[in-house]
Scaffold this motif. Structure first.
Motif, PDB file in Angstrom:
ATOM      1  N   CYS A 208       0.784  -1.182   0.096  1.00 13.68           N
ATOM      2  CA  CYS A 208      -0.020  -0.126  -0.005  1.00 13.68           C
ATOM      3  C   CYS A 208       0.956   1.190  -0.186  1.00 13.68           C
ATOM      4  O   CYS A 208       0.526   2.330  -0.661  1.00 13.68           O
ATOM      5  CB  CYS A 208      -0.839   0.008   1.208  1.00 13.68           C
ATOM      6  N   PRO A 209       1.937   1.358   0.910  1.00 17.00           N
ATOM      7  CA  PRO A 209       2.827   2.705   0.693  1.00 17.00           C
ATOM      8  C   PRO A 209       3.379   2.873  -0.811  1.00 17.00           C
ATOM      9  O   PRO A 209       3.609   4.006  -1.088  1.00 17.00           O
ATOM     10  CB  PRO A 209       3.821   2.197   1.829  1.00 17.00           C
ATOM     11  N   ALA A 210       3.488   1.552  -1.559  1.00 15.04           N
ATOM     12  CA  ALA A 210       4.148   1.964  -3.125  1.00 15.04           C
ATOM     13  C   ALA A 210       2.879   2.501  -3.880  1.00 15.04           C
ATOM     14  O   ALA A 210       3.112   3.007  -4.757  1.00 15.04           O
ATOM     15  CB  ALA A 210       4.716   0.567  -3.551  1.00 15.04           C
ATOM     16  N   LEU A 211       1.349   1.916  -3.645  1.00 13.23           N
ATOM     17  CA  LEU A 211       0.613   2.268  -4.475  1.00 13.23           C
ATOM     18  C   LEU A 211      -0.026   3.618  -3.891  1.00 13.23           C
ATOM     19  O   LEU A 211      -1.033   3.998  -4.886  1.00 13.23           O
ATOM     20  CB  LEU A 211      -0.591   0.922  -4.478  1.00 13.23           C
ATOM     21  N   VAL A 212       0.074   3.922  -2.710  1.00 16.50           N
ATOM     22  CA  VAL A 212      -0.644   5.289  -2.585  1.00 16.50           C
ATOM     23  C   VAL A 212      -2.136   5.129  -2.696  1.00 16.50           C
ATOM     24  O   VAL A 212      -2.829   6.017  -3.470  1.00 16.50           O
ATOM     25  CB  VAL A 212       0.138   6.311  -2.874  1.00 16.50           C
ATOM     26  N   PRO A 213      -3.032   4.260  -1.980  1.00 16.81           N
ATOM     27  CA  PRO A 213      -4.593   4.180  -2.621  1.00 16.81           C
ATOM     28  C   PRO A 213      -5.093   5.367  -1.860  1.00 16.81           C
ATOM     29  O   PRO A 213      -4.851   5.707  -0.657  1.00 16.81           O
ATOM     30  CB  PRO A 213      -4.761   2.755  -2.200  1.00 16.81           C
ATOM     31  N   ASP A 214      -6.275   5.509  -2.181  1.00 15.57           N
ATOM     32  CA  ASP A 214      -7.402   6.235  -1.531  1.00 15.57           C
ATOM     33  C   ASP A 214      -8.309   5.552  -0.753  1.00 15.57           C
ATOM     34  O   ASP A 214      -8.385   5.379   0.499  1.00 15.57           O
ATOM     35  CB  ASP A 214      -8.240   7.164  -2.463  1.00 15.57           C
ATOM     36  N   LEU A 215      -8.618   4.224  -1.162  1.00 14.69           N
ATOM     37  CA  LEU A 215      -9.646   3.478  -0.615  1.00 14.69           C
ATOM     38  C   LEU A 215      -8.983   2.124  -0.710  1.00 14.69           C
ATOM     39  O   LEU A 215      -8.632   1.446  -1.629  1.00 14.69           O
ATOM     40  CB  LEU A 215     -11.062   3.187  -1.045  1.00 14.69           C
ATOM     41  N   VAL A 216      -8.965   1.362   0.524  1.00  9.37           N
ATOM     42  CA  VAL A 216      -8.343  -0.047   0.528  1.00  9.37           C
ATOM     43  C   VAL A 216      -9.569  -1.126   0.795  1.00  9.37           C
ATOM     44  O   VAL A 216     -10.128  -0.974   1.799  1.00  9.37           O
ATOM     45  CB  VAL A 216      -7.168  -0.314   1.547  1.00  9.37           C
ATOM     46  N   TYR A 217      -9.794  -2.260   0.031  1.00 11.76           N
ATOM     47  CA  TYR A 217     -10.593  -3.218   0.061  1.00 11.76           C
ATOM     48  C   TYR A 217      -9.978  -4.460   0.607  1.00 11.76           C
ATOM     49  O   TYR A 217      -8.924  -4.862   0.364  1.00 11.76           O
ATOM     50  CB  TYR A 217     -11.486  -3.404  -1.054  1.00 11.76           C
ATOM     51  N   GLN A 218     -10.782  -5.439   1.418  1.00 15.10           N
ATOM     52  CA  GLN A 218     -10.418  -6.698   1.594  1.00 15.10           C
ATOM     53  C   GLN A 218     -11.706  -7.348   1.038  1.00 15.10           C
ATOM     54  O   GLN A 218     -12.608  -7.400   0.942  1.00 15.10           O
ATOM     55  CB  GLN A 218     -10.411  -7.003   3.205  1.00 15.10           C
ATOM     56  N   LEU A 219     -11.169  -8.626   0.342  1.00 13.17           N
ATOM     57  CA  LEU A 219     -11.988  -9.494  -0.424  1.00 13.17           C
ATOM     58  C   LEU A 219     -11.799 -10.892  -0.284  1.00 13.17           C
ATOM     59  O   LEU A 219     -10.594 -11.059  -0.516  1.00 13.17           O
ATOM     60  CB  LEU A 219     -12.422  -9.187  -1.630  1.00 13.17           C
ATOM     61  N   ASP A 220     -12.419 -11.744   0.124  1.00 11.51           N
ATOM     62  CA  ASP A 220     -12.381 -13.035   0.387  1.00 11.51           C
ATOM     63  C   ASP A 220     -12.645 -14.058  -0.912  1.00 11.51           C
ATOM     64  O   ASP A 220     -13.466 -13.663  -1.532  1.00 11.51           O
ATOM     65  CB  ASP A 220     -13.166 -13.921   1.513  1.00 11.51           C
ATOM     66  N   ALA A 221     -11.665 -14.841  -1.098  1.00  7.79           N
ATOM     67  CA  ALA A 221     -11.997 -15.825  -2.262  1.00  7.79           C
ATOM     68  C   ALA A 221     -13.302 -16.469  -1.864  1.00  7.79           C
ATOM     69  O   ALA A 221     -13.255 -17.213  -0.999  1.00  7.79           O
ATOM     70  CB  ALA A 221     -10.888 -16.710  -2.508  1.00  7.79           C
ATOM     71  N   GLY A 222     -14.304 -16.743  -2.725  1.00  7.59           N
ATOM     72  CA  GLY A 222     -15.393 -17.130  -2.656  1.00  7.59           C
ATOM     73  C   GLY A 222     -16.560 -16.169  -2.424  1.00  7.59           C
ATOM     74  O   GLY A 222     -17.552 -16.474  -2.252  1.00  7.59           O
TER      75      GLY A 222
END
Length: 676
Positions: A202-216
């Protein structure tokens, strides 16, 4: 669904400063990626490798967007894998790509640059078909990369159509998306994957919003756009949960599938809205959720103050028994750290408009292991949080409103915990009272009919507890649902006939109130949920009793054993003894409370049992309180939305169209109808 890890890790400190490096990442991995420095970055590819074949015009279009990508991403989505098959990744990733691409049409003026980060927890654990997909799609080994925590992160930019084709999914999507793929050399736990994601990628991509998503988990097409709009409208929300349900049960659905579906429905219709109203949503579900990067990565103004992210990742080095149980549900811990953060009154939000469907447990054994983690960690988090209440109330950086809201939320959590702790005793007393009421009923014929239908429902529920391919499964399930509906209707009618009105009203009110709350707050489920409500009411306490008992007996078990995972962390005998000691204290205390309640109910009928139905009254009273608070919360939310609805109608039907500027009406409509 990851293997647990017990190795201690010393994580780098990124608070308020950039990472030192030999040179900017842009010099090593091309201008598609942000020119933020990264430790140990490596260049291992020729220009253009790792990209899907593009026409000259497409390559030119992508090149023109490189400068925009350097400023950061709007959305960065993290998916962690363990031993899931390709089919789970295919369904989740393809739905996510559709939802990301939908931003171009649903919100054309919204910055929608997105990156998908996939971290496989162990090369020897990852499914072989998934590794082949990564190579075939050009996501690994052919593109640019950098090193982090001893692992290699592969970077590439792809056309969505090409990835969908590699997944074997049809679709005409013209957008592009960036990928960061990491296949860890060995299994080191889900929290280690989160450390890799949050502390390095994330420090490399500098996002505004960060998501978590489970496989499935499958997100609906507008889910990402709705979460983006929600976070834009709620600047004080640091993280938000989406509305997650298991698949809607069909006519031949198993009892296990129906119970899991209804359990999720009750949570989304009752528990979560009430928690949000109290100011504290106790869980940010990792199945699909969003974080505001500026909130979780901002350091405290105090000297040596931790970010919420730093406090969350302390679970990698957790050695205290209670903390180890807490981090079985790291999403709950993350929410705690956000709420307790200094200098800012962050909230945890809930966006029910953003919908997703997650996979359900296929067997009762899987459900036992899943709920063991969820229930034990929820109890541990509450105990830990209550221990921090005095310190929170004495903090100078929190105002009176924050402290009042936090106190109200802790009171609500106490009510939920009390209902869970006392539930086993009430189940036992309820069964004894129900049996006594049927045996000593004034009308033997009525008792026989009602008792027979309840027994029939239980037998049919047992026969259909799991999904089977038998040709009788469908008809047995239909008979089960019909028997459950008749049983509930008969019990309600018998309550009205055999008891004074005030007692009967207490018995009937929770059922009616629940049906109304679900119908009002769960659009799209207004037929399916009430249809399965009778079966849920008859089976919930017994299934919950089994799950709760198993969880208490295994408080010392801190493995992630849901779908065949094992504990390979190599815990020492001393640590296991400490965990068993914690199990004995927690489980012993709860068993003692329930045993005392049962003894009081049996030996002192005047306390709990004044008549055959009074135990049922006592059991439903707490449920009625919870349902009533949820209904009040929903009603207050509906009333708050009336002014917005009025402005929308006024914008659609202005009094004087001639005096209105041509461009003003669309702006007014959009502003008035934006999700809140």
């Amino acid at each position: 669904m990851h293997g647990d890890s017990r190795r201690r890790l010393d994580l780098p400190d990124f608070r308020g400063r950039e990472i030192e490096a030999a040179g900017p990442i842009a010099e090593r991995i091309a201008p598609v990626w942000i020119p933020a420095p990264v430790i140990g970055a490596e260049a291992n590819a020729e220009p253009g490798h790792g990209l899907a074949p593009l026409e000259a015009s497409s390559q030119s279009a992508l090149a023109q967007q490189d400068a925009l990508i350097e400023s950061g991403f709007k959305n960065v989505v993290c998916m962690t894998l363990y031993n899931e098959p390709l089919e789970l990744l295919r369904t989740s990733l393809s739905a996510l790509l559709v939802s990301i691409d939908a931003q171009r049409t649903s919100a054309p003026g919204m910055a929608a640059r997105s990156c998908i980060v996939i971290i496989a927890d162990g090369r020897d654990r990852a499914h072989a078909e998934i590794l082949r997909f990564f190579r075939h799609a050009g996501l690994i080994d052919t593109g640019r990369s950098f090193s982090a925590l001893g692992e290699t992160v592969h970077l590439s930019r792809q056309r969505i159509n090409n990835i969908m084709a590699s997944l074997g999914v049809d679709g005409e999507l013209t957008g592009e998306v960036s990928f960061a793929i990491c296949i860890k050399n060995q299994n080191r736990g889900k929290l280690h994957s989160h450390a890799l994601f949050f502390q390095w990628i994330c420090p490399a991509l500098v996002p505004d919003l960060v998501y978590q998503l489970d496989a499935g988990t499958v997100v609906e097409a507008g889910a990402v756009s709705k979460l983006v709009a929600y976070m834009a409208d709620e600047p004080d929300v640091a993280a938000a949960a989406s509305r997650i349900l298991t698949p809607t049960p069909g006519g031949g659905a198993s009892t296990l599938s129906v119970w899991q579906y209804m359990d999720f429905v009750m949570q989304k219709a009752v528990t979560w809205p009430t928690e949000v109203a109290s100011g504290y949503l106790s869980v940010i579900p990792g199945q699909f959720c969003v974080f505001r990067w500026s909130a979780v990565s901002a350091p405290s103004s105090e000297a040596g103050g931790e970010r919420p992210l730093d406090a969350y990742l302390r679970g990698l080095n957790a050695v205290a028994p209670l903390e180890r149980v807490m981090f079985l549900a790291e999403d709950r811990v993350f929410g705690n750290e956000i709420v307790l953060a200094r200098d800012k009154s962050w909230r945890i939000g809930y966006c029910p408009e953003a919908e997703a469907t997650t996979d359900a447990c296929d067997t009762f054994g899987e459900l036992l292991r899943q709920r063991r983690r969820w229930q034990n960690s929820a109890l541990a988090v509450r105990l830990w949080l209550w221990g921090h209440v005095p310190a929170y109330l004495s903090r100078r950086d929190k105002g009176v409103f924050d402290k009042a809201r936090f106190s109200a939320s802790m009171a609500w959590q106490g009510l939920l915990t009390a209902s869970e702790v006392m539930s086993p005793a009430f189940v036992v007393l309820l069964l004894l009272a129900a049996a006594g009421g049927l045996i000593h009923s004034k009308n033997a014929a009525e008792a026989a009919v009602v008792g027979g239908m309840v027994v029939a429902t239980g037998g049919l529920a047992w026969l259909t507890v799991a999904n089977r391919t038998s040709r009788w499964q469908f008809w047995l399930s239909v008979a089960r649902d019909a028997a459950a509906t008749l049983s509930v209707v008969s019990l309600l009618g018998l309550a009205l006939y055999s008891n004074p009105f005030n007692q009967a009203a207490l018995l009937i009110a929770p059922v009616i109130l629940m049906a109304l709350v679900i119908a009002a707050s769960m659009p799209g489920q207004r037929w399916a949920a009430p249809r399965h409500l009778p079966l849920y009411l008859l089976t919930d306490r017994l299934i919950s009793f089994a799950l709760y008992g198993y969880a208490l007996a295994n408080v010392h078990n801190v493995t992630w054993g849901t779908k065949g995972l094992t504990d390979d962390a190599g815990d020492h005998a001393g640590e296991k003894r400490r965990m068993r000691r914690l199990r004995n204290i927690v489980a012993g205390s709860i068993v003692a409370v329930d045993a005392g309640l049962i003894a009081i109910g049996l030996n002192r009928p005047g306390v709990f049992i004044k008549s055959e139905s009074s135990v049922i009254e006592a059991f439903t009273l707490l449920f009625l309180v919870v349902a009533g608070v949820a209904a009040a919360t929903w009603a207050a939310s509906a009333l708050r939305s009336l002014p917005t609805l009025g402005r929308a109608l006024f914008a659609l039907f202005p009094r004087n169209r001639g005096r209105e500027a041509p461009a003003a009406r669309p702006v007014a409509i959009i502003g008035a109808t934006r999700p809140v």
